[in-house]
Design a protein around this motif. Structure first.
Motif, PDB file in Angstrom:
ATOM      1  N   ALA A 182      13.576 100.045   9.848  1.00 37.11           N
ATOM      2  CA  ALA A 182      14.722  99.184  10.051  1.00 37.11           C
ATOM      3  C   ALA A 182      14.392  97.680  10.040  1.00 37.11           C
ATOM      4  N   SER A 183      13.092  97.357  10.129  1.00 35.18           N
ATOM      5  CA  SER A 183      12.493  96.180   9.968  1.00 35.18           C
ATOM      6  C   SER A 183      12.719  95.655   8.561  1.00 35.18           C
ATOM      7  N   ALA A 184      12.418  96.653   7.737  1.00 37.34           N
ATOM      8  CA  ALA A 184      12.415  96.494   6.297  1.00 37.34           C
ATOM      9  C   ALA A 184      14.092  96.257   5.779  1.00 37.34           C
ATOM     10  N   LEU A 185      14.702  97.244   6.428  1.00 36.17           N
ATOM     11  CA  LEU A 185      16.217  97.150   6.064  1.00 36.17           C
ATOM     12  C   LEU A 185      16.834  95.851   6.771  1.00 36.17           C
ATOM     13  N   SER A 211      18.705  99.581  -6.140  1.00 37.10           N
ATOM     14  CA  SER A 211      19.210  98.618  -5.012  1.00 37.10           C
ATOM     15  C   SER A 211      20.162  97.643  -5.910  1.00 37.10           C
ATOM     16  N   VAL A 212      21.003  96.939  -5.255  1.00 34.87           N
ATOM     17  CA  VAL A 212      22.029  95.845  -5.822  1.00 34.87           C
ATOM     18  C   VAL A 212      22.179  94.857  -4.678  1.00 34.87           C
ATOM     19  N   HIS A 213      23.057  93.898  -5.257  1.00 37.91           N
ATOM     20  CA  HIS A 213      23.488  92.637  -4.151  1.00 37.91           C
ATOM     21  C   HIS A 213      24.809  93.234  -3.640  1.00 37.91           C
ATOM     22  N   HIS A 257      18.739  93.241   4.084  1.00 33.88           N
ATOM     23  CA  HIS A 257      20.321  92.955   4.199  1.00 33.88           C
ATOM     24  C   HIS A 257      20.406  91.440   4.512  1.00 33.88           C
ATOM     25  N   LYS A 258      19.487  90.954   5.079  1.00 37.34           N
ATOM     26  CA  LYS A 258      19.490  89.387   5.236  1.00 37.34           C
ATOM     27  C   LYS A 258      19.489  88.622   3.989  1.00 37.34           C
ATOM     28  N   LYS A 259      18.957  89.379   2.916  1.00 36.92           N
ATOM     29  CA  LYS A 259      19.035  88.813   1.672  1.00 36.92           C
ATOM     30  C   LYS A 259      20.296  89.494   0.720  1.00 36.92           C
ATOM     31  N   HIS A 260      20.981  89.803   1.395  1.00 37.56           N
ATOM     32  CA  HIS A 260      22.325  90.765   0.954  1.00 37.56           C
ATOM     33  C   HIS A 260      22.084  91.675  -0.290  1.00 37.56           C
TER      34      HIS A 260
END
Ligand SMILES: Cc1cc(Cn2cc(-c3c(Cl)cnc4nc(-c5cn(C)nc5C)[nH]c34)cn2)no1
Length: 288
Positions: free
Chosen positions: A123-126, A160-162, A130-133
């Motif tokens: 959860a901490s990593a995600l 992974s993608v933006h 997500h803060k970096k979109h």
């Protein structure tokens, strides 16, 4: 561990290559040591011809672009990359305890305190991603490594993608972790967001505690069960863990429990103690 030199250009001669650590679809990973500093890393070697044949050059470029800009204790570091005529080399953080899925298979399923600590780290990593979109889109045990101190590290940013994103890449590999909106995109809003990682976090929580994925079945049945959210949690799973799984495996992406709430969920708080006194209490409980 000394720091890696701030070289502008890395090249193969800078590294002593050690034992193979693993192999993926498009290459292998070796233990490696940078000669001038003794810095230990994992060198991922990808063959250009295989990437071209597999039509995954774009994914590798994205993996490099995204992972190079991330720095979080639960995300595998990508320190740099270089290439020669035939190969692309990724200089990756060495995860001292290897691939999480091997630990999961060996243990069959994890004790609740262990699963809760892993999910708190995820959860901490995600939250950071997500803060970096950035959405990972391929959260599963096979893409998680374990560091020397037992901390987990999300790896393999090939998918992974933006966010947001409505690209329909051809998925390969297991369907088990795909959320409904990627299985059967709703015509109107065929966009999906980083909330796809919340669904996968729910699948991961279930698999850590039960030892198999919640929608595991034949490919056709898996897709149907995911699309309907049809799954049952075995009775040996605690009520708190079941509650968190049910709040993540929600068909409507907007209604999935946000990561901030995951970190404060009773099941997580119960097993993830913070602070010195709490740490003594925890170790006093005979936890490893
Ligand atoms: C190509 C390709 C192969 C893979 C899968 N893969 C990842 C690793 C790996 C990485 Cl990237 C970083 N650190 C690692 N540490 C280990 C390891 C440690 N022990 C004690 N045992 C192992 C194995 N593996 C690491 C290896 N293979 N992804 O793309």
């Amino acid at each position: 561990q000394p720091p890696l030199p701030k070289a502008k250009e890395f090249h193969l001669g800078m590294f002593e290559i050690g034992k193979p650590l693993g192999k993926g679809k498009f290459g292998r990973v070796y233990l490696a040591r940078e000669r001038s500093t003794g810095f230990v890393c994992a060198l991922k070697v990808l063959h250009k011809t295989e990437l071209q044949q597999g039509k995954v050059e774009k994914q590798v470029r994205r993996e490099i672009e995204i992972q190079s800009n991330l720095a979080h204790p639960n995300i595998l570091r990508l320190y740099g990359h270089f290439h020669d005529s035939k190969r692309i080399f990724l200089i990756l953080e060495f995860a001292g305890k290897g691939e999480l899925y091997k630990h999961l298979r060996k243990a069959q399923k994890f004790p609740e305190w262990q699963a809760a600590q892993y999910i708190a780290q995820m959860a901490s990593a995600l939250k950071y991603l997500h803060k970096k979109h950035v959405m990972h889109r391929d959260i599963k045990p096979e893409n998680i490594l374990v560091g020397l101190h037992g901390e987990i590290k999300i790896s393999d940013f090939g998918w992974s993608v933006h966010a947001p994103n409505n690209r329909r890449n051809t998925m390969c590999g297991t369907l088990d972790y795909l959320p409904p909106e990627m299985i059967k995109p709703n015509r109107e809003e065929n966009w999906y967001s980083e909330k796809v990682d919340l669904w996968s976090l729910g699948v991961l929580t279930y698999e850590f505690l039960v030892g198999e994925a919640p929608f595991e079945d034949t490919p056709v049945m898996t897709q149907r069960r995911i699309a309907r959210g049809e799954m049952s949690v075995p009775s040996f799973v605690s009520a708190e863990a079941r509650d968190l799984i049910k709040r993540l495996l929600v068909l409507d992406p907007e209604k999935r429990i946000p990561l901030e709430e995951v970190e404060k969920h009773p099941w997580i708080l119960k097993h993830c103690v913070k602070g010195e006194r709490a740490f003594q209490r925890a170790s006093g409980d005979g936890k490893k």
